[in-house]
Design an enzyme around this catalytic site. Structure first.
Site, PDB file in Angstrom:
ATOM      1  N   GLY A  11       0.825  -1.208   0.000  1.00  0.00           N
ATOM      2  CA  GLY A  11       0.000   0.000   0.000  1.00  0.00           C
ATOM      3  C   GLY A  11       0.857   1.255   0.000  1.00  0.00           C
ATOM      4  N   ARG A  25      19.366  10.760  -4.074  1.00  0.00           N
ATOM      5  CA  ARG A  25      20.330  11.848  -3.934  1.00  0.00           C
ATOM      6  C   ARG A  25      21.476  11.491  -2.984  1.00  0.00           C
ATOM      7  NH1 ARG A  25      17.398  17.658  -5.033  1.00  0.00           N
ATOM      8  NH2 ARG A  25      16.444  17.001  -6.987  1.00  0.00           N
ATOM      9  N   ASP A 103       5.207  -4.846   6.195  1.00  0.00           N
ATOM     10  CA  ASP A 103       5.739  -6.157   6.554  1.00  0.00           C
ATOM     11  C   ASP A 103       5.759  -7.135   5.381  1.00  0.00           C
ATOM     12  OD1 ASP A 103       3.000  -6.382   6.450  1.00  0.00           O
ATOM     13  OD2 ASP A 103       2.772  -7.286   8.423  1.00  0.00           O
ATOM     14  N   ASP A 129       2.340  -0.098  11.952  1.00  0.00           N
ATOM     15  CA  ASP A 129       2.252  -1.424  12.566  1.00  0.00           C
ATOM     16  C   ASP A 129       3.526  -2.251  12.442  1.00  0.00           C
ATOM     17  OD1 ASP A 129       2.116  -1.768   9.848  1.00  0.00           O
ATOM     18  OD2 ASP A 129       0.450  -3.174   9.876  1.00  0.00           O
ATOM     19  N   ARG A 171      -6.333  -2.894  10.105  1.00  0.00           N
ATOM     20  CA  ARG A 171      -6.880  -4.249  10.191  1.00  0.00           C
ATOM     21  C   ARG A 171      -6.338  -4.996  11.399  1.00  0.00           C
ATOM     22  NH1 ARG A 171      -5.983  -5.344   5.388  1.00  0.00           N
ATOM     23  NH2 ARG A 171      -8.033  -4.793   4.610  1.00  0.00           N
ATOM     24  N   GLY A 185     -10.950  13.684  21.130  1.00  0.00           N
ATOM     25  CA  GLY A 185     -11.848  13.540  22.275  1.00  0.00           C
ATOM     26  C   GLY A 185     -12.995  12.579  22.052  1.00  0.00           C
ATOM     27  N   GLU A 187     -15.562   9.517  22.450  1.00  0.00           N
ATOM     28  CA  GLU A 187     -16.145   8.862  23.628  1.00  0.00           C
ATOM     29  C   GLU A 187     -15.599   7.443  23.791  1.00  0.00           C
ATOM     30  OE1 GLU A 187     -18.179  12.369  23.624  1.00  0.00           O
ATOM     31  OE2 GLU A 187     -17.862  11.075  21.900  1.00  0.00           O
ATOM     32  N   GLN A 251      -7.504   8.137   3.434  1.00  0.00           N
ATOM     33  CA  GLN A 251      -6.457   8.187   4.456  1.00  0.00           C
ATOM     34  C   GLN A 251      -5.066   7.983   3.879  1.00  0.00           C
ATOM     35  OE1 GLN A 251      -8.084   5.826   8.145  1.00  0.00           O
ATOM     36  NE2 GLN A 251      -9.303   5.294   6.354  1.00  0.00           N
TER      37      GLN A 251
END
Length: 319
Positions: A11, A25, A103, A129, A171, A185, A187, A251
């Site tokens: 990804g 470089r 990984d 991860d 995942r 913040g 919940e 994302q």
């Protein structure tokens, strides 16, 4: 070592281009030729390789994605595929390879190293991860993308007095959800590493409404389950109007943050140094803002863990 190669695999992550730039470089600075390999290991097996110059990486440090592109390859997982890749590397006279990815990409680098071909891994994944490094390239940018999205959703949640579930990537790792949830913040923060009881989530929502709270935000990592399924359960248990936003691949994109550009530049350059020092089968990383390197086999064997203190703090602040 006079010739090295660089590829991106798995990804994409914001900052990969900055890492490619640093590899190219830094190598040229040391009078080493650099060859870019397009489409990851698949492109390597097919000989999709071209020499890179200083100008090849000009004006890319701010760009998301990867100019070398990426692809997944089942064939490369086989001995025959790996031998085919090594044949291409030998054909071009490439003596060492830098692999930027997660990984899965590192497993490929480990296999090539075991076959006598020196590889260095650079951690690039928005999930953060990978063991052996505090941060991976792309995590900070993705985190800020998630935070910006939650901030905007909160406006609507407030206007309509709704409960919102924000499903983020992760995942097997909950870093994105944990950091974003603490920063915004939330919940409740639902991550694969911590199995929070559903009744606890519901009780938090009910307590909030009882004291006059008009809206709530729950951040859920995809590894926990479907945000839509979770939202339905909440509506059935609380009668609170609930909406779900799945952020998805948004994302992954966007211009990398300053933190990711600097991290990628440092790690990419360090990977070149390791190859020139004759090292192989290593992964570069950063711990307490100090560059480190670890055996790839050890990194793959260990499991990345979340910051328990941060998770505890998120629980304490979301009473």
């Amino acid at each position: 070592m006079k010739k090295i190669g660089v590829l991106t695999s798995g990804g994409d992550a914001p900052g990969m281009n900055a890492a490619i730039r640093a590899v190219v470089r830094k190598a040229i600075y040391h009078n080493v030729e650099v060859y870019g390999i397009k489409y990851g290991y698949q492109g390597l097996m097919e000989g999709n390789i071209e020499r890179m110059e200083i100008g090849s990486v000009g004006d890319i440090i701010h760009r998301g994605g990867t100019i070398l592109y990426s692809a997944r390859s089942e064939e490369f997982k086989t001995d025959a595929g790996q031998e085919k890749a090594i044949e291409q590397l030998n054909k071009f006279g490439i003596e060492g390879l830098i692999v930027i990815g997660g990984d899965g990409s590192f497993r490929g680098a480990q296999k090539l190293t075991e076959k006598g071909y020196p590889c260095i891994g650079v951690p690039g994944t928005i999930d953060n991860d990978i063991a052996g490094t505090d941060f991976t390239i792309g995590f900070d940018t993705a985190l800020n993308t998630v935070i910006e999205a939650i901030d905007k959703v909160r406006d609507t949640a407030t206007s309509h007095e709704r409960t919102y579930i924000i499903e983020v990537m992760g995942r097997n790792a909950g870093d994105l959800a944990l950091w974003a949830g603490l920063a915004d913040g939330a919940e409740s923060i639902l991550i694969p590493e911590k199995k929070e009881d559903f009744s606890t989530v519901v009780n938090k929502l009910k307590r909030g409404r009882k004291r006059g709270k008009k809206h709530s935000i729950i951040v859920l990592a995809e590894g926990v389950g479907s945000g839509f399924d979770y939202g339905k359960r909440i509506e059935e248990s609380t009668d609170l109007e609930t909406r779900v936003t799945v952020l998805g691949h948004i994302q992954r994109g966007g211009s990398p943050s300053a933190a990711d550009r600097v991290l990628a530049s440092r790690l990419g350059a360090q990977a070149v140094d390791l190859l020139l020092e004759g090292k192989a089968g290593r992964m570069v990383g950063i711990e307490k803002n100090v560059l480190v390197d670890h055996d790839i086999a050890k990194v793959l064997h260990e499991k990345h863990t979340i910051n328990d203190d941060m998770y505890k703090l998120s629980q304490e602040l979301s009473i």
